[in-house]
Design an enzyme around this catalytic site. Sequence first.
Site, short mmCIF file in Angstrom:
data_model
loop_
_atom_site.label_atom_id
_atom_site.label_comp_id
_atom_site.label_asym_id
_atom_site.label_seq_id
_atom_site.Cartn_x
_atom_site.Cartn_y
_atom_site.Cartn_z
NE ARG A 1 -4.12 -1.69 2.34
CZ ARG A 1 -4.15 -2.62 3.26
NH1 ARG A 1 -3.20 -2.67 4.18
NH2 ARG A 1 -5.11 -3.52 3.28
CD GLU B 1 -3.89 -8.72 14.12
OE1 GLU B 1 -3.69 -7.49 14.01
OE2 GLU B 1 -3.11 -9.58 13.68
CE LYS C 1 -6.03 -20.07 11.38
NZ LYS C 1 -5.28 -19.82 12.64
N GLY D 1 2.57 -16.41 13.35
CA GLY D 1 3.84 -15.71 13.46
C GLY D 1 4.56 -15.68 12.13
#
EC number: 1.1.1.3
Length: 442
Positions: A47, A192, A207, A306
């Site tokens: 971006r 987050e 998932k 990670g």
Amino acid sequence: MSVRTLRIGLCGLGTVGQGVWKHLTADRPELEARLGVKLELARGAVRNPKKRRSVRIPASKLTTDALAIARDPSIDIVCELVGGTDLAREITLEALRRGKVVVSANKALICAHGAEIFATAREHGGRFLFEASVAGGIPIIKALREGLVANRFPLIYGILNGTCNYILTQMEERDAPYTQVLGDAKRLGYAEADESLDVEGWDAAHKASVLAYLAHGVWVRPEQMIVEGIARITPADFKNANALGFGIKLLAVIWRDFETNELSVRVHPTLLPESHVVAKVNGVFNAISVQGDVVGTTLYIGRGAGQDATASAVISDIVDAVALLRRQKGEMIDGDFIETTARRQAPPRIAPPEHIEGRYYLRLTVEDKPGVLSAIAAVTARQHVSIASVIQSPAERAGAASLVLTTHRSNERALRNTIARLRRLRPVLEEPVLLRIAEFPE
């Protein structure tokens, strides 16, 4: 004879993308020697090209147009690492329509658009690889589609979200409330800023959808699942669970009855016996248990998220992409093979709630006065829910008690009806907390 050069484009250079760029740069000589090709990191879409990053990338290799990478005829392998589902879908379909190999770590994209993606790959000769979409560095997708290909899978379950596992581990070890541990997890970078996707169970559900497709050849949408998060679990639940010989984990469970041909996919906090190996998997680690009808039970444990763990899985798919492009690897990676293998019989039906059975843990905050327990027992009896044990202790609010009931085997419909009726009882002061009790083989 000249050595072929394969060009790689990365759409997205966030945490995972930078990890892929870093490790591919460091390991490229060894990978090239093993694969017999030259690897070129050709372009990276971002971006903001001026943003500081942990890896040094020449400005000439950066672009703000991710779709340009997908359309570039000189790029052989496109890594979709932008996240989300809108732009990610455009990138993926654009690249597949041009016959490219697309590598993705995007479980939400696959859950929402998997059928369209595989159909596009089949139509145009592209390939879609997605090892990094589930459980980070654990090679669970390769295990299901390759190593365990001779099996049918009655049961797959495990810890698929490292953020939730970290929070639950800390709550138990520190006897700390959810909100405090969540704040710590955010400061440490394990959660987050908007934690809802993780703690409400949706990340694990995405998932689980991918794993259900791999194992059974059908797409199960999150709205077809039972999906519950961890926000209402308290330190008291851990104390109660420990008194009963259990720990608490957020589990995804994929169960299929091959006799009735019914399938259920669910994500919810679960009481696991303390002796169970998955109950001992703590912190940000993931664990997946796979029961095959030929191999028996296999278990996979490792870092589920990670930069390095996910980059490892992405690079594994890049290596497979190179083999595909050199025609050294067959159809095992293609969606066609997954569907053909999984559908050795008719596609399964989604199991109705009354066919999903198990034992339950139910915590109620009630008025501390005579007759309350008998009123609750009357409700459970009318729903044919049999109480196995009762734990009573003082509640945090004045004049209230905490009642913990465990049940004998019942089913999801009976428990839903029970909770709906318990809510209407005047002595029940708060929303009931329902947890499932695992009955998995060790």
